[in-house]
Design a protein around this motif. Structure first.
Motif, mmCIF file in Angstrom:
data_model
loop_
_atom_site.group_PDB
_atom_site.id
_atom_site.type_symbol
_atom_site.label_atom_id
_atom_site.label_comp_id
_atom_site.label_asym_id
_atom_site.label_seq_id
_atom_site.Cartn_x
_atom_site.Cartn_y
_atom_site.Cartn_z
ATOM 1 N N THR A 104 39.703 108.044 84.963
ATOM 2 C CA THR A 104 40.282 108.377 83.654
ATOM 3 C C THR A 104 40.196 107.207 82.673
ATOM 4 O OG1 THR A 104 42.462 107.756 84.514
ATOM 5 C CG2 THR A 104 41.864 110.103 84.576
ATOM 6 N N ASN A 105 40.048 106.014 83.219
ATOM 7 C CA ASN A 105 39.979 104.839 82.341
ATOM 8 C C ASN A 105 38.602 104.213 82.298
ATOM 9 O OD1 ASN A 105 42.941 104.062 81.452
ATOM 10 N ND2 ASN A 105 43.066 104.738 83.574
ATOM 11 N N ILE A 106 37.629 104.875 82.971
ATOM 12 C CA ILE A 106 36.296 104.292 83.029
ATOM 13 C C ILE A 106 35.661 104.181 81.643
ATOM 14 C CG2 ILE A 106 35.143 106.522 83.461
ATOM 15 C CD1 ILE A 106 33.198 104.966 85.267
ATOM 16 N N VAL A 107 35.943 105.186 80.804
ATOM 17 C CA VAL A 107 35.380 105.161 79.440
ATOM 18 C C VAL A 107 35.972 103.989 78.667
ATOM 19 C CG1 VAL A 107 35.232 106.421 77.268
ATOM 20 C CG2 VAL A 107 34.968 107.634 79.434
ATOM 21 N N LYS A 108 37.297 103.821 78.835
ATOM 22 C CA LYS A 108 37.961 102.718 78.135
ATOM 23 C C LYS A 108 37.463 101.367 78.626
ATOM 24 C CE LYS A 108 42.600 100.973 77.111
ATOM 25 N NZ LYS A 108 44.056 101.196 77.305
ATOM 26 N N LEU A 109 37.202 101.277 79.952
ATOM 27 C CA LEU A 109 36.716 100.020 80.507
ATOM 28 C C LEU A 109 35.266 99.743 80.128
ATOM 29 C CD1 LEU A 109 38.264 100.383 84.095
ATOM 30 C CD2 LEU A 109 39.043 98.838 82.296
ATOM 31 N N ASP A 157 42.500 106.227 73.007
ATOM 32 C CA ASP A 157 41.647 105.029 72.982
ATOM 33 C C ASP A 157 40.777 104.996 71.737
ATOM 34 O OD1 ASP A 157 40.410 102.664 74.333
ATOM 35 O OD2 ASP A 157 38.639 103.966 74.305
ATOM 36 N N LEU A 158 40.202 106.134 71.378
ATOM 37 C CA LEU A 158 39.357 106.197 70.184
ATOM 38 C C LEU A 158 40.191 105.960 68.919
ATOM 39 C CD1 LEU A 158 36.709 106.701 68.739
ATOM 40 C CD2 LEU A 158 37.093 109.176 68.981
ATOM 41 N N LYS A 159 41.375 106.563 68.871
ATOM 42 C CA LYS A 159 42.253 106.341 67.718
ATOM 43 C C LYS A 159 42.590 104.858 67.572
ATOM 44 C CE LYS A 159 44.529 110.880 67.770
ATOM 45 N NZ LYS A 159 45.818 111.577 68.014
ATOM 46 N N GLN A 160 42.865 104.204 68.723
ATOM 47 C CA GLN A 160 43.202 102.787 68.686
ATOM 48 C C GLN A 160 42.036 101.950 68.180
ATOM 49 O OE1 GLN A 160 46.169 101.477 69.272
ATOM 50 N NE2 GLN A 160 45.531 99.343 69.031
ATOM 51 N N LYS A 161 40.834 102.274 68.633
ATOM 52 C CA LYS A 161 39.651 101.520 68.189
ATOM 53 C C LYS A 161 39.390 101.732 66.699
ATOM 54 C CE LYS A 161 36.937 101.083 72.464
ATOM 55 N NZ LYS A 161 37.993 101.252 73.434
ATOM 56 N N LEU A 162 39.570 102.939 66.225
ATOM 57 C CA LEU A 162 39.369 103.222 64.790
ATOM 58 C C LEU A 162 40.386 102.443 63.954
ATOM 59 C CD1 LEU A 162 38.795 107.097 64.941
ATOM 60 C CD2 LEU A 162 37.064 105.341 64.514
ATOM 61 N N LYS A 163 41.614 102.392 64.454
ATOM 62 C CA LYS A 163 42.664 101.686 63.710
ATOM 63 C C LYS A 163 42.396 100.190 63.681
ATOM 64 C CE LYS A 163 47.683 101.148 63.531
ATOM 65 N NZ LYS A 163 48.986 101.506 64.175
#
Length: 510
Positions: A56-61, A90-96
């Motif tokens: 579930t966190n592989i994309v984030k890693l 994770d995507l929202k956090q990166k955009l922010k």
């Protein structure tokens, strides 16, 4: 007939004992296996949870920066719902963090996300040098990422720009079929010679399916192998731990039956004694205490029988007199007063005699450690062997005189400690040969066993006080001290004679 019945009884007892030990071993193995399986289950649950968290966190890693985002990341981070699209946290956090605007658009620039926007063609043209687009789902959808503006430009042909080609020219990873250029304030498009076509699929390829099958089969095989190894190790470890316990069980059972010696076992070694240190010390202490109690009881029985013999002998004469005087009293022709006084005197004498014998008995039993008397060596030795019930004895009696003037308790304890040392220092109970014979100046005891023997260091030091070859030296060494105390008390000698196997001691008691 009686011998046959005894043999059958012994065989039955051995069979029952074997069944009990086998059942105990099965229970121990099953219990150990159960706990190992519980541990394995917990481990598998934790491992599965860990794998789940990893997946579930592989994309984030894997995508730790928005600049590395590609079509796969967008596929994993954007989900289609009934009321529109939803972005992952994770995507929202990166955009922010990067102050980036994200739009999901079709090939005409119409915004499907966010819904409040419609067509963003002009926005894309104004931010053409700080915008990237990523293919999404199919050829008609794209994800536009608009970064903070860093470049300004003026175009004269905004109305005539082909929005489909514009979006395509902004694709990453050479997915763009066109490249845009500016010339004379006008935008034109040329073909990209390195263009790579985007492959959209809703199913896994054959290679991917085969890979997944291989991984699944490998995982199942590893799981099966793990279970087999758990069963094997549970069986091996339980056997390693439980077999010494069977030895201690047999030892305690021997003690309960009055067999005051350690049973033979190949599982009784230094490792066993170290692993079960407290249990081993407790059983050894129990064995020693029962042995000492047995010897003491034998000694008390000896003095009791002696006391009874003395009291029966000494009371016989006054009782005979009392009986005779009583018969005379039955005659009317005699002076009854005279004989009544005699009977009273004899009865008083008997009372004093019993008190004196009781006092002597107490003194003898209290002082039996330092008391010397004549005792039957052969009977004493046979009684000791009968007490410990050890069945590998050979007694050679060459005594010309049955009795020896010495301390019976010291002699019993010396012989008991010699026997105990032979049994304790050999895995398999040795055969013990004891030869007793008279000599002009005393009693000779030849003691042999066919065990592993003793080394040179032990030979040199065993006559010293508190010497021991046991791993746990606390409380040991007493056996050698008792042997030497007995020899010293009798002004005797102790020699170690050469032998091919086991030990050979020659003891002289004077």
């Amino acid at each position: 007939m009686m011998l046959t019945i005894l043999n059958l009884s012994k065989q039955y007892e051995e069979k029952v004992t074997f069944i009990e030990v086998d059942d105990m071993n099965k229970r121990f193995t099953w219990k150990f296996t159960k706990y190992i399986f519980i541990f394995l289950t917990i481990t598998l649950i934790l491992a599965s949870a860990g794998i789940g968290l990893f997946l579930t966190n592989i994309v984030k890693l894997a995508y730790n920066d928005l600049n590395t985002a590609d079509d796969f990341y967008m596929e994993m981070s954007i989900s289609k719902e009934d009321n529109g699209y939803n972005l992952s946290n994770d995507l929202k956090q990166k955009l922010k963090e990067n102050n980036v605007q994200l739009y999901i658009i079709d090939n005409q620039g119409n915004a499907l996300y966010p819904k409040k926007h419609k067509n963003i063609k002009n926005k894309l043209i104004d931010n053409i040098y700080n915008t990237t687009t990523i293919p999404f789902k199919n050829d008609h959808l794209s994800v536009a990422l608009i970064y903070p503006q860093k470049y300004k430009h003026n175009l004269n042909n905004k109305e005539n720009i082909d929005i489909t080609k514009l979006i395509n020219s902004l694709y990453i990873n050479n997915y763009n079929a066109y490249q845009h250029i500016e010339k004379n304030n006008q935008m034109m498009f040329i073909e990209n010679p390195a263009h790579q076509k985007v492959v959209y699929t809703t199913e896994f390829t054959e290679i991917e399916n085969n890979t997944f099958k291989f991984l699944a089969i490998s995982y199942l095989l590893l799981l099966l192998l793990n279970i087999i190894l758990v069963i094997m190790f549970a069986f091996i470890i339980s056997r390693r731990i439980s077999k010494p316990l069977f030895f201690y069980n047999d030892w305690i059972e021997n003690l309960s039956k009055g067999k005051l010696f350690k049973p033979s076992s190949k599982h009784y070694n230094k490792r066993t004694k170290k692993l079960f240190k407290e249990l081993n010390a407790s059983v050894e202490k129990l064995n020693l205490q029962l042995t000492e109690d047995k010897i003491y009881q034998n000694q008390i029985n000896y003095y009791r029988e002696k006391w009874l013999s003395q009291i029966s002998h000494d009371l016989k004469s006054p009782l005979t007199s009392i009986y005779g005087y009583a018969r005379l009293l039955s005659s009317e022709t005699i002076d009854t007063k005279k004989y009544a006084i005699l009977i009273s005197d004899k009865a008083s004498y008997m009372t004093e005699l019993i008190d004196s014998l009781n006092k002597n008995f107490k003194q003898e039993t209290d002082q039996m450690n330092v008391h010397k008397e004549a005792f039957n060596v052969s009977e004493t030795l046979n009684q000791l062997i009968k007490s410990i019930q050890y069945n590998k004895f050979e007694i050679n009696n060459h005594l010309s005189s049955k009795e020896f003037y010495g301390n019976k308790l010291y002699f019993e304890r010396m012989m008991m400690n010699l026997i105990d040392n032979s049994i304790d220092h050999n895995k398999q109970n040795p055969k013990i040969q004891i030869t007793i014979q008279n000599q002009e100046d005393g009693l000779i005891v030849d003691y042999k066993d066919d065990g592993k023997g003793i080394n040179k260091t032990a030979e040199k030091n065993m006559l010293h006080s508190n010497f021991t070859t046991k791993d746990n030296k606390e409380g040991h060494g007493i056996g050698c001290t008792i042997i030497m105390d007995c020899i010293s008390f009798h002004n005797g000698t102790f020699k170690i004679l050469p032998t091919k196997k086991g030990v050979h001691f020659r003891i002289l008691l004077k």
